[in-house]
Design an enzyme around this catalytic site. Structure first.
Site, PDB file in Angstrom:
ATOM      1  N   ASP A  25       0.831  -1.207   0.000  1.00  0.00           N
ATOM      2  CA  ASP A  25       0.000   0.000   0.000  1.00  0.00           C
ATOM      3  C   ASP A  25       0.867   1.259   0.000  1.00  0.00           C
ATOM      4  O   ASP A  25       1.970   1.257   0.538  1.00  0.00           O
ATOM      5  CB  ASP A  25      -0.896  -0.045   1.250  1.00  0.00           C
ATOM      6  CG  ASP A  25      -2.039   0.949   1.159  1.00  0.00           C
ATOM      7  OD1 ASP A  25      -2.322   1.462   0.053  1.00  0.00           O
ATOM      8  OD2 ASP A  25      -2.666   1.206   2.205  1.00  0.00           O
ATOM      9  N   HIS A  42       2.856   3.483  -8.962  1.00  0.00           N
ATOM     10  CA  HIS A  42       2.683   2.050  -9.248  1.00  0.00           C
ATOM     11  C   HIS A  42       3.922   1.489  -9.949  1.00  0.00           C
ATOM     12  O   HIS A  42       4.329   0.363  -9.691  1.00  0.00           O
ATOM     13  CB  HIS A  42       1.436   1.817 -10.106  1.00  0.00           C
ATOM     14  CG  HIS A  42       0.159   2.194  -9.396  1.00  0.00           C
ATOM     15  ND1 HIS A  42      -0.084   1.832  -8.095  1.00  0.00           N
ATOM     16  CD2 HIS A  42      -0.931   2.905  -9.802  1.00  0.00           C
ATOM     17  CE1 HIS A  42      -1.271   2.305  -7.725  1.00  0.00           C
ATOM     18  NE2 HIS A  42      -1.804   2.959  -8.737  1.00  0.00           N
ATOM     19  N   LEU A 136      11.175 -20.439  -4.422  1.00  0.00           N
ATOM     20  CA  LEU A 136      10.062 -19.623  -3.920  1.00  0.00           C
ATOM     21  C   LEU A 136       8.890 -19.605  -4.906  1.00  0.00           C
ATOM     22  O   LEU A 136       9.102 -19.571  -6.126  1.00  0.00           O
ATOM     23  CB  LEU A 136      10.570 -18.192  -3.691  1.00  0.00           C
ATOM     24  CG  LEU A 136       9.577 -17.156  -3.181  1.00  0.00           C
ATOM     25  CD1 LEU A 136      10.278 -16.182  -2.241  1.00  0.00           C
ATOM     26  CD2 LEU A 136       8.916 -16.366  -4.295  1.00  0.00           C
TER      27      LEU A 136
HETATM   28  C1  FPP Z   1      -1.696   0.248  -3.518  1.00  0.00           C
HETATM   29  O1  FPP Z   1      -1.305   1.596  -3.535  1.00  0.00           O
HETATM   30  C2  FPP Z   1      -1.251  -0.465  -4.696  1.00  0.00           C
HETATM   31  C3  FPP Z   1      -2.074  -0.940  -5.694  1.00  0.00           C
HETATM   32  C4  FPP Z   1      -3.525  -0.819  -5.677  1.00  0.00           C
HETATM   33  C5  FPP Z   1      -1.541  -1.602  -6.880  1.00  0.00           C
HETATM   34  C6  FPP Z   1      -0.341  -2.429  -6.620  1.00  0.00           C
HETATM   35  C7  FPP Z   1       0.534  -2.356  -7.779  1.00  0.00           C
HETATM   36  C8  FPP Z   1       1.868  -2.462  -7.744  1.00  0.00           C
HETATM   37  C9  FPP Z   1       2.669  -2.686  -6.537  1.00  0.00           C
HETATM   38  C10 FPP Z   1       2.645  -2.286  -8.962  1.00  0.00           C
HETATM   39  C11 FPP Z   1       2.286  -3.243 -10.001  1.00  0.00           C
HETATM   40  C12 FPP Z   1       2.929  -4.563  -9.821  1.00  0.00           C
HETATM   41  C13 FPP Z   1       2.377  -5.621 -10.355  1.00  0.00           C
HETATM   42  C14 FPP Z   1       3.070  -6.930 -10.344  1.00  0.00           C
HETATM   43  C15 FPP Z   1       1.048  -5.500 -10.965  1.00  0.00           C
HETATM   44  P1  FPP Z   1      -2.433   2.688  -3.569  1.00  0.00           P
HETATM   45  O2  FPP Z   1      -2.614   3.122  -4.962  1.00  0.00           O
HETATM   46  O3  FPP Z   1      -3.667   2.170  -2.897  1.00  0.00           O
HETATM   47  O4  FPP Z   1      -1.779   3.817  -2.711  1.00  0.00           O
HETATM   48  P2  FPP Z   1      -2.533   4.934  -1.845  1.00  0.00           P
HETATM   49  O5  FPP Z   1      -3.276   4.207  -0.750  1.00  0.00           O
HETATM   50  O6  FPP Z   1      -1.407   5.761  -1.330  1.00  0.00           O
HETATM   51  O7  FPP Z   1      -3.438   5.676  -2.780  1.00  0.00           O
END
Ligand code: FPP
Length: 245
Positions: A25, A42, A136
């Site tokens: 997150d 992201h 893994l």
């Molecule tokens: C949460 O941050 C993250 C996500 C919803 C997407 C996760 C994506 C990645 C880690 C990168 C992509 C990697 C792959 C393998 C697909 P948020 O956007 O909720 O952050 P915030 O709470 O600060 O808005």
């Protein structure tokens, strides 16, 4: 980083979690703090995943499950969803050689049929091409929701009861566990959530019953192998009692 195992205390070296699950997150906040578009967060999040994966693999962790896209994330703006799906497809295509070199297998949980065709095809191809590895297992939670997973599992069990394959009185915890997406994996020992939020967010609701939690204020794009080592030290210092004395 030098050999990550050498950076751990003796106690932690003896208590490497078999299964680590991570709620990645804070990508959006990381980007906002820098006045950058959320999608840059992201992209950096994807790089953080590479680093953590490398460390986890070298430590001998058995399973690393990452919450890459939740069932609820579909309601984000289309641009953001499309960009994440694009990163996912790219990650699945370009990481294969490195994953292979590190003997990493790939698996996915969630409502995978909801993924765009291109992402799903690439996912299937990548899982297939890494299936001979036995190090893994990286588990991508994609279009995943714990409640949705439980609903689907209950439906499968109900069908079996209706057809006489199962008797209702014989349904027990292991019946439910064996009908979940995660039926072939052990439950997580350690759940890490970045960015300081104290929420479960519909992640692995059944499977985390006895997991230890480590919540860190570090935003996901800043999370590295070093932070993973810190979380493992914290985990190793805990006394897991599983409800017993
Ligand atoms: C949460 O941050 C993250 C996500 C919803 C997407 C996760 C994506 C990645 C880690 C990168 C992509 C990697 C792959 C393998 C697909 P948020 O956007 O909720 O952050 P915030 O709470 O600060 O808005």
């Amino acid at each position: 980083m030098s050999q990550p195992l050498n950076q751990l205390s003796d106690r932690a070296r003896e208590r490497i979690p078999g299964h680590i699950a991570i709620i990645m997150d804070g990508n959006g906040r990381w980007a906002s703090q820098r006045r950058l578009p959320r999608t840059v967060g992201h992209r950096r999040g994807m790089e953080a995943l590479r680093s953590v994966l490398r460390t986890a693999s070298r430590l001998g962790v058995g399973y690393l499950t990452v919450y890459a896209f939740s069932a609820e994330n579909w309601s984000r703006p289309a641009d953001e969803v499309n960009t994440i799906m694009g990163y996912l497809t790219r990650f699945l295509r370009t990481e294969i050689p490195e994953l292979n070199e590190n003997n990493i297998r790939l698996a996915a949980i969630g409502q995978l049929e909801r993924l765009p065709e291109k992402a799903r095809q690439q996912l299937d191809a990548s899982i297939q091409s890494l299936s001979h590895n036995d190090g893994l297992t990286l588990v991508l939670a994609l279009s995943y929701g714990g409640r949705q997973e439980l609903v689907e599992s209950m439906r499968r069990i109900a069908d079996k009861v209706a057809s006489g394959e199962l008797v209702a009185e014989e349904i027990c915890e292991s019946t439910i566990a064996s009908h979940l997406n995660t039926h072939a994996m052990p439950d997580p020992d350690l759940v890490i959530r970045t960015s300081g939020e104290m929420r479960v967010s519909n992640f692995l609701l059944w499977q985390i019953s006895y997991a230890e939690w480590v919540v860190t204020d570090v935003l996901w794009p800043d999370f590295s192998g070093e932070h993973l080592l810190g979380a493992i030290e914290t985990y190793a210092s805990r006394d897991r009692r599983f409800g017993k004395v």
